[in-house]
Design a protein around this motif. Sequence first.
Motif, PDB file in Angstrom:
ATOM      1  N   ARG A 158      47.025 -13.092 -57.263  1.00 27.09           N
ATOM      2  CA  ARG A 158      48.027 -13.599 -56.335  1.00 27.09           C
ATOM      3  C   ARG A 158      49.310 -13.846 -57.111  1.00 27.09           C
ATOM      4  O   ARG A 158      49.270 -14.161 -58.288  1.00 27.09           O
ATOM      5  CB  ARG A 158      47.538 -14.890 -55.668  1.00 27.09           C
ATOM      6  CG  ARG A 158      46.229 -14.707 -54.903  1.00 27.09           C
ATOM      7  CD  ARG A 158      45.810 -15.988 -54.208  1.00 27.09           C
ATOM      8  NE  ARG A 158      46.777 -16.425 -53.228  1.00 27.09           N
ATOM      9  CZ  ARG A 158      46.841 -15.959 -51.979  1.00 27.09           C
ATOM     10  NH1 ARG A 158      45.974 -15.059 -51.562  1.00 27.09           N
ATOM     11  NH2 ARG A 158      47.755 -16.405 -51.153  1.00 27.09           N
ATOM     12  N   GLY A 188      53.083 -13.284 -42.828  1.00 26.18           N
ATOM     13  CA  GLY A 188      52.021 -13.603 -43.786  1.00 26.18           C
ATOM     14  C   GLY A 188      52.221 -14.917 -44.530  1.00 26.18           C
ATOM     15  O   GLY A 188      53.027 -15.766 -44.153  1.00 26.18           O
ATOM     16  N   SER A 189      51.465 -15.044 -45.619  1.00 27.40           N
ATOM     17  CA  SER A 189      51.474 -16.292 -46.394  1.00 27.40           C
ATOM     18  C   SER A 189      52.845 -16.585 -46.983  1.00 27.40           C
ATOM     19  O   SER A 189      53.177 -17.734 -47.243  1.00 27.40           O
ATOM     20  CB  SER A 189      50.438 -16.209 -47.508  1.00 27.40           C
ATOM     21  OG  SER A 189      50.639 -15.024 -48.251  1.00 27.40           O
ATOM     22  N   ARG A 192      54.780 -18.500 -44.594  1.00 29.16           N
ATOM     23  CA  ARG A 192      54.249 -19.875 -44.571  1.00 29.16           C
ATOM     24  C   ARG A 192      54.559 -20.612 -45.873  1.00 29.16           C
ATOM     25  O   ARG A 192      54.203 -21.765 -46.030  1.00 29.16           O
ATOM     26  CB  ARG A 192      52.731 -19.865 -44.322  1.00 29.16           C
ATOM     27  CG  ARG A 192      52.313 -19.162 -43.041  1.00 29.16           C
ATOM     28  CD  ARG A 192      50.890 -19.509 -42.615  1.00 29.16           C
ATOM     29  NE  ARG A 192      49.890 -19.433 -43.662  1.00 29.16           N
ATOM     30  CZ  ARG A 192      49.284 -18.330 -44.077  1.00 29.16           C
ATOM     31  NH1 ARG A 192      49.578 -17.161 -43.515  1.00 29.16           N
ATOM     32  NH2 ARG A 192      48.381 -18.375 -45.030  1.00 29.16           N
ATOM     33  N   MET A 194      53.254 -20.289 -48.872  1.00 25.18           N
ATOM     34  CA  MET A 194      52.156 -20.684 -49.753  1.00 25.18           C
ATOM     35  C   MET A 194      52.625 -20.547 -51.189  1.00 25.18           C
ATOM     36  O   MET A 194      53.452 -19.702 -51.505  1.00 25.18           O
ATOM     37  CB  MET A 194      50.930 -19.810 -49.499  1.00 25.18           C
ATOM     38  CG  MET A 194      50.145 -20.251 -48.286  1.00 25.18           C
ATOM     39  SD  MET A 194      48.623 -19.314 -48.114  1.00 25.18           S
ATOM     40  CE  MET A 194      47.659 -20.006 -49.470  1.00 25.18           C
ATOM     41  N   VAL A 197      51.020 -15.768 -53.232  1.00 25.44           N
ATOM     42  CA  VAL A 197      50.975 -14.816 -52.129  1.00 25.44           C
ATOM     43  C   VAL A 197      50.099 -13.630 -52.539  1.00 25.44           C
ATOM     44  O   VAL A 197      50.261 -13.086 -53.635  1.00 25.44           O
ATOM     45  CB  VAL A 197      52.403 -14.345 -51.784  1.00 25.44           C
ATOM     46  CG1 VAL A 197      52.384 -13.203 -50.791  1.00 25.44           C
ATOM     47  CG2 VAL A 197      53.224 -15.516 -51.267  1.00 25.44           C
ATOM     48  N   THR A 263      51.852 -13.754 -39.158  1.00 26.27           N
ATOM     49  CA  THR A 263      52.244 -14.912 -39.976  1.00 26.27           C
ATOM     50  C   THR A 263      51.014 -15.767 -40.266  1.00 26.27           C
ATOM     51  O   THR A 263      50.876 -16.337 -41.341  1.00 26.27           O
ATOM     52  CB  THR A 263      53.332 -15.743 -39.269  1.00 26.27           C
ATOM     53  OG1 THR A 263      54.490 -14.923 -39.139  1.00 26.27           O
ATOM     54  CG2 THR A 263      53.682 -16.988 -40.067  1.00 26.27           C
ATOM     55  N   SER A 265      48.366 -18.859 -40.252  1.00 28.27           N
ATOM     56  CA  SER A 265      47.197 -18.375 -40.963  1.00 28.27           C
ATOM     57  C   SER A 265      46.088 -17.963 -40.000  1.00 28.27           C
ATOM     58  O   SER A 265      46.191 -18.209 -38.809  1.00 28.27           O
ATOM     59  CB  SER A 265      46.668 -19.488 -41.876  1.00 28.27           C
ATOM     60  OG  SER A 265      46.203 -20.554 -41.055  1.00 28.27           O
ATOM     61  N   GLU A 316      55.467 -23.024 -42.034  1.00 26.23           N
ATOM     62  CA  GLU A 316      54.836 -23.805 -43.118  1.00 26.23           C
ATOM     63  C   GLU A 316      53.740 -24.729 -42.594  1.00 26.23           C
ATOM     64  O   GLU A 316      52.891 -25.179 -43.370  1.00 26.23           O
ATOM     65  CB  GLU A 316      55.889 -24.648 -43.850  1.00 26.23           C
ATOM     66  CG  GLU A 316      56.930 -23.852 -44.605  1.00 26.23           C
ATOM     67  CD  GLU A 316      58.173 -23.585 -43.771  1.00 26.23           C
ATOM     68  OE1 GLU A 316      58.072 -23.583 -42.520  1.00 26.23           O
ATOM     69  OE2 GLU A 316      59.247 -23.368 -44.357  1.00 26.23           O
ATOM     70  N   GLU A 319      48.513 -24.013 -40.606  1.00 25.69           N
ATOM     71  CA  GLU A 319      47.289 -23.930 -41.404  1.00 25.69           C
ATOM     72  C   GLU A 319      46.120 -24.596 -40.685  1.00 25.69           C
ATOM     73  O   GLU A 319      45.096 -24.868 -41.299  1.00 25.69           O
ATOM     74  CB  GLU A 319      47.494 -24.606 -42.771  1.00 25.69           C
ATOM     75  CG  GLU A 319      48.573 -23.966 -43.635  1.00 25.69           C
ATOM     76  CD  GLU A 319      48.179 -22.608 -44.198  1.00 25.69           C
ATOM     77  OE1 GLU A 319      46.993 -22.225 -44.109  1.00 25.69           O
ATOM     78  OE2 GLU A 319      49.079 -21.915 -44.734  1.00 25.69           O
ATOM     79  N   ARG A 552      55.434 -27.632 -46.286  1.00 27.37           N
ATOM     80  CA  ARG A 552      53.976 -27.470 -46.124  1.00 27.37           C
ATOM     81  C   ARG A 552      53.248 -28.811 -46.204  1.00 27.37           C
ATOM     82  O   ARG A 552      52.160 -28.961 -45.674  1.00 27.37           O
ATOM     83  CB  ARG A 552      53.411 -26.520 -47.186  1.00 27.37           C
ATOM     84  CG  ARG A 552      53.731 -25.067 -46.918  1.00 27.37           C
ATOM     85  CD  ARG A 552      53.121 -24.175 -47.975  1.00 27.37           C
ATOM     86  NE  ARG A 552      51.675 -24.234 -48.006  1.00 27.37           N
ATOM     87  CZ  ARG A 552      50.866 -23.587 -47.180  1.00 27.37           C
ATOM     88  NH1 ARG A 552      51.378 -22.789 -46.267  1.00 27.37           N
ATOM     89  NH2 ARG A 552      49.562 -23.701 -47.280  1.00 27.37           N
TER      90      ARG A 552
END
Length: 577
Positions: A158, A188-189, A192, A194, A197, A263, A265, A316, A319, A552
Amino acid sequence: MDNAAIARVLTELADVLELSGETVFKVRAFRTAARAIEGLGERAEELLASGGLAKVKGVGDGVIRRLKELRETGKIAELEAARAKLPPGITELMNLPGIGLKTAQQVWKERGITTIEELEAAARAGSLRTLPRFGDKREEKLILAIEAFRKRASQPKRRPMAEALELAEALVAKLGVLPGVVSCQYAGSLRRRMETVGDLDILVSADAAHAGAILDAFCAMPEVTEHLGKGDTKASVVLDNGMQADLRVVPEASFGAALQYFTGSKDHNVAMRTIAVKHGLKVSEYGVFDASGKSLAGPDEAGVYRAVGLAWMPPELRENRGEIEASQDGRLPALVEQGDIRGDLHMHTRESDGKSTIEEMAQAAIHVNYKYIAITDHSENLAIARGMTPERLRAHVRRIREADDALDGKIRLLAGVEADILADGSLDLEGELAELDWVVGSVHGQLAMPREQMTKRLVRAIESGKIDCVGHPTGRMLGHRDGSELDWEAVLDACARTGTAVELNSSPLRLDVTEHAARAARERGVPVVLNSDAHSTRELAFVKYGIGIARRAWLGKEHILNTRSREEIRAWRSARA
Ligand code: DGT
Ligand code: CA
Ligand code: CA
Ligand code: ZN
């Protein structure tokens, strides 16, 4: 190539030449250039093209010649040739924490070790401890480092969010101007935010007639190194940093639904779908449909949420950690935004390991509308970063105050320091701290302590009452080093008791504290400081990565200390004293 990538190539060149026995002088030139380019305020690539690179201190003709070669041919012949003469595994050894060039050379020349496997076998057999500067402690540490390295290597790779973001923004900009493209966005992540990624998910809306040409153009982009598959509406590729990217072309009528779906999750999507089913609706990446198959929403994302009785929510939050319920009840949090940040309370200048002067940092901060910054260079204990002795600190503080006067209120400069928290929790500066406006206390050495000991170390530093904020509390480096083991509750309780803040360090590989710790801080009323830890003017922009993590963690403006004014921060500080 960005500056960091160019610096990596130059560092590798230096390493490889040094291992091959090149003269110190030549090797040092590449290392100096690598450092200079890494800390540059502008893109080295552009300077190379415009001829401006020659004016950068530390970058000589030889470096420029090789960078031109790299740009034109994609490689540096000298590097390839030198690399070909070395045993293949030797530069890989230097990827292990604790193994620098000197050690790699030592184990190679004196033990014939050229791979990680051989190194591990030798360490386990106890045959390294007799080497100069080794010993059995270091041998044990090496075995642990190799095990951690293996664990990381076996996990799917990642990427840090910052790296993915830079790539995705460049791709989206290029895709957005292709003929027929109506909208283009990454999902995707990454959307968001994360901290790491897995792959990039990019969406384009266009009519079907354009889809083929758009996918072809995507596959032909210079950063694409491998094609994994291409259909009528989707292409998957590998990019030059090894990351996978998927592009999907969808009709305008479905863009919002596709954006929502991709997007994620996944858990958020599942929870949302369950609600839709209760309303007798079906949600897919094409839209929201009722029992008769009639489309109720699809072109825009907010409409998709509205159709199932939910308010749109920032990516964000998605989840399935309570955001769906909060949306249903109309109590979604107002998340902090970049524009809320009024100053930055952790940065370095040339006085320690930064690349810019006090004035340059101040001008750059004015440029992004900050009202105040704290200059926090390193203290004496951190010798590798040219940490300041008490005498140097006093002189530096004087210069910061002079610069502050000269700026005439355009921005306020706080005279600060990043003090080292020593192994026992004491600080490497004590008396000098009283006259400062801002003190960051950070752990920089002996990061691998047992959890209990590390917790005590931090709690003691916090309880000294001498630090305003704990800097990069876990010391982790994404992809390189896990954070220290800590009892977060104990650390945050100490912060709450003493009125100490914790940092959310936004440096791309740090993002430290993590979103979980940031959320725990919020729950305890411990203020979070969102800092860049900039080592050059350009790095002040790192704060944008920290913003994603703060969001987040469900943090609003009110949870973040540096959204407050200089006066409010002063009041917060004196309330504690
Ligand atoms: P990553 O790439 O591992 O960092 O994480 P994501 O979240 O980007 O995951 P990815 O790339 O596998 O898929 C992108 C989004 O597509 C994901 O966040 C939600 C959606 N998605 C993927 N697979 C499924 C699935 O099986 N069910 C549902 N409901 N959504 C899915
Ligand atoms: Ca993804
Ligand atoms: Ca994907
Ligand atoms: Zn630091």
